[in-house]
Design an enzyme around this catalytic site. Structure first.
Site, short mmCIF file in Angstrom:
data_model
loop_
_atom_site.label_atom_id
_atom_site.label_comp_id
_atom_site.label_asym_id
_atom_site.label_seq_id
_atom_site.Cartn_x
_atom_site.Cartn_y
_atom_site.Cartn_z
N ARG A 183 0.82 -1.20 0.00
CA ARG A 183 0.00 0.00 0.00
C ARG A 183 0.86 1.26 0.00
NH1 ARG A 183 -4.80 -1.03 2.16
NH2 ARG A 183 -3.95 -2.17 3.92
N TYR A 184 1.99 1.17 0.67
CA TYR A 184 2.90 2.32 0.79
C TYR A 184 4.17 2.00 0.01
CZ TYR A 184 -0.04 3.17 4.93
OH TYR A 184 -1.09 3.38 5.79
N ARG B 298 7.25 0.00 2.08
CA ARG B 298 7.07 -1.17 2.94
C ARG B 298 5.92 -2.05 2.44
NH1 ARG B 298 5.13 3.58 4.81
NH2 ARG B 298 3.50 3.73 6.39
N CYS C 250 -3.46 -18.24 13.71
CA CYS C 250 -2.98 -17.49 14.87
C CYS C 250 -3.00 -18.40 16.09
CB CYS C 250 -3.90 -16.30 15.16
SG CYS C 250 -4.13 -15.20 13.75
N CYS D 167 -9.07 -13.56 17.76
CA CYS D 167 -9.63 -12.39 18.43
C CYS D 167 -10.95 -12.09 17.73
CB CYS D 167 -8.68 -11.21 18.30
SG CYS D 167 -6.98 -11.66 18.67
N CYS E 253 -11.26 -9.38 15.07
CA CYS E 253 -10.22 -9.36 14.04
C CYS E 253 -10.69 -8.67 12.76
CB CYS E 253 -9.77 -10.77 13.71
SG CYS E 253 -8.48 -10.80 12.45
N ARG F 223 -9.21 -8.78 9.92
CA ARG F 223 -8.95 -9.59 8.73
C ARG F 223 -9.66 -10.94 8.84
NH1 ARG F 223 -3.06 -8.55 8.20
NH2 ARG F 223 -3.38 -6.62 7.07
N ASP G 27 -11.61 -1.49 12.87
CA ASP G 27 -12.02 -1.39 11.47
C ASP G 27 -13.44 -1.90 11.30
OD1 ASP G 27 -9.53 -0.41 10.57
OD2 ASP G 27 -8.69 -2.43 10.68
N ASP H 143 -7.83 3.37 10.09
CA ASP H 143 -7.41 2.86 8.78
C ASP H 143 -8.59 3.11 7.85
OD1 ASP H 143 -5.82 1.52 6.90
OD2 ASP H 143 -5.14 0.08 8.42
N LYS I 6 -3.54 4.55 6.70
CA LYS I 6 -3.79 4.85 8.11
C LYS I 6 -3.65 6.35 8.34
CE LYS I 6 -1.87 0.51 9.92
NZ LYS I 6 -1.50 -0.15 8.64
C1 LIG Z 1 -0.60 -0.98 8.52
C2 LIG Z 1 0.12 -1.27 7.31
C3 LIG Z 1 1.50 -1.02 7.21
C4 LIG Z 1 2.30 -0.46 8.35
O1 LIG Z 1 2.05 0.88 8.55
P1 LIG Z 1 2.95 1.76 9.54
O2 LIG Z 1 2.23 3.05 9.62
O3 LIG Z 1 4.31 1.84 8.93
O4 LIG Z 1 3.00 1.02 10.85
C5 LIG Z 1 2.11 -1.29 6.01
N1 LIG Z 1 1.45 -1.79 4.97
C6 LIG Z 1 0.13 -2.04 5.04
C7 LIG Z 1 -0.54 -2.61 3.85
C8 LIG Z 1 -0.58 -1.79 6.21
O5 LIG Z 1 -1.89 -2.05 6.27
S1 SF4 Z 2 -6.25 -9.77 15.46
FE1 SF4 Z 2 -6.70 -11.31 13.90
S2 SF4 Z 2 -4.73 -11.67 12.91
FE2 SF4 Z 2 -4.28 -10.67 14.86
S3 SF4 Z 2 -3.94 -12.36 16.31
FE3 SF4 Z 2 -6.08 -11.78 16.47
S4 SF4 Z 2 -7.15 -13.15 15.08
FE4 SF4 Z 2 -5.00 -13.21 14.53
#
Ligand SMILES: *Cc1c(COP(=O)(O)O)cnc(C)c1O
Ligand code: SF4
Length: 361
Positions: A93-94, A97, A106, A110, A113, A115, A275, A312, A319
């Site tokens: 996304r960025y 990174r 996991c 949670c 979660c 995702r 989220d 986010d 973010k």
């Molecule tokens: C959250 C996230 C990051 C990390 O973001 P930082 O602001 O550097 O902590 C990097 N890539 C993706 C796709 C993310 O969702």
């Molecule tokens: S938040 Fe989602 S990805 Fe993170 S540890 Fe919990 S269940 Fe796993």
């Protein structure tokens, strides 16, 4: 205890939870639907906390019928990961990174979660050719400076699997930093052993661990051993937490958590607003309430204890830091600031070029 055995002792079905009195058999039908979206895993390490009536832990791991209530604005993929997935297992996304997601499993599931549409999928594996393609993508993109292992929880993988990833990354010169996003120190602290640390080190990158922790009760003496081992190995440790109704949505809970983290040498990095994942509305407090809570920490707590509060943006737009309004511009050079200590607005003049004034004696 051997970490894999401890992992296997987690509670994974409704009958086990009902036997402990944590769920009602009359709710099984709805709870099974919740389980279809995200499996159950209450880590063995946390069972005792729940038995001691720590609702902050119960609410995070024990499924709730409200997970079957979906709001129209809730999304399957709330932060648009899929839109930013150039090759399987990589979210980019960025520019500098990427997330590298080697597993969606996991050590705990949670219930909030974000995702959850992917997480707990036991079929998914980033291995063999798929892993090679993901690493090749990172290798071909020389702007990628940092790789973030995420998922799922990357630390549930065996050392052998992690070693493949770390060795692959060690060959990529432009990647300087390896960050690991994990919940393990809270839920399976035995996993952080010397073999794991040497495995991560074979990436030959600066290592950072970002620990997902939401309540100070998760910070057990075994967790402390794990964090100390990371520090001892020269690994930077930050935390990220989610603001959750009924878990940590009070100034006392947040203050207790952030102070304990700093006392352990862990810098609170992010506090996330939950989220818009499907079936998680019971975890959200109104954003305005969240801002009042978070803003109230400033001026009262050491700056070391204050994470950035993050939203986010749905759709994958990144973010953003959300803050109460601390400043306002009155004119070109006149500003007002809200004092975090006395709650009053203070006016300040900031001239940026020298204005010559006659000196009056
Ligand atoms: C959250 C996230 C990051 C990390 O973001 P930082 O602001 O550097 O902590 C990097 N890539 C993706 C796709 C993310 O969702
Ligand atoms: S938040 Fe989602 S990805 Fe993170 S540890 Fe919990 S269940 Fe796993």
């Amino acid at each position: 205890m051997n970490w894999a055995r401890q992992h296997a002792r987690g509670l994974v079905d409704l009958k086990q939870l009902a036997a402990l009195g944590w769920v009602q058999t009359s709710d099984f039908e709805a709870l099974s639907k919740a389980q279809e979206n995200l499996e159950i895993r209450v880590p063995a390490h946390c069972v005792e906390f729940i038995q001691n009536n720590e609702t902050a832990v119960l609410r995070q791991f024990v499924p709730d019928v409200r997970e079957t209530f979906f709001l129209p604005e809730e999304l399957e993929d709330p932060i648009g990961d899929e839109t930013y997935t150039p090759v399987e297992g990589v979210t980019h996304r960025y520019p500098d990174r990427v997330l590298l997601k080697p597993t969606y499993q996991c050590a705990s599931y949670c219930r909030f979660c974000f995702r959850r549409y992917k997480v707990s999928d036991g079929e998914y594996r980033l291995e063999g050719e798929k892993l090679t393609t993901a690493l090749q993508y990172i290798k071909n993109n020389t702007k990628i400076w940092e790789v973030i292992l995420s998922g799922g929880d990357p630390l549930v993988l065996t050392d052998t699997k992690l070693a493949q990833i770390c060795e692959g990354l060690s060959a990529i010169e432009h990647v300087k930093v390896l960050r690991v996003h994990t919940r393990i120190p809270s839920v399976l602290p035995e996993r952080i052993n010397s073999a794991l640390i040497s495995t991560l080190r074979c990436a030959k990158k600066q290592l950072w661990v970002v620990w997902h922790v939401n309540a100070s009760v998760e910070m057990s003496s075994t967790s402390r051993v794990a964090i100390d081992a990371l520090h001892h190995a020269g690994i930077g440790v930050l935390s990220q937490s989610v603001l959750l109704r009924g878990v940590n949505d009070s100034s006392e809970a947040l203050e207790g958590l952030f102070k304990s983290l700093v006392e352990w040498g862990v810098k609170p990095y992010y506090l996330h607003y939950p989220d818009l994942a499907r079936g998680t509305s019971h975890f959200r407090v109104p954003l305005s309430e969240a801002l009042t809570l978070v803003g109230g920490l400033r001026g009262r707590l050491s700056g070391l204890c204050i994470p950035q509060f993050i939203v986010d943006i749905p759709g994958g737009h990144g973010k953003v830091v959300v803050e109460p309004q601390w400043s306002r511009q009155i004119s070109a050079s006149t500003w007002e600031f809200l004092s975090p200590t006395n709650g009053q607005w203070h006016r300040v003049e900031y001239q940026t070029s020298a204005v010559s004034r006659p000196v009056v004696e």
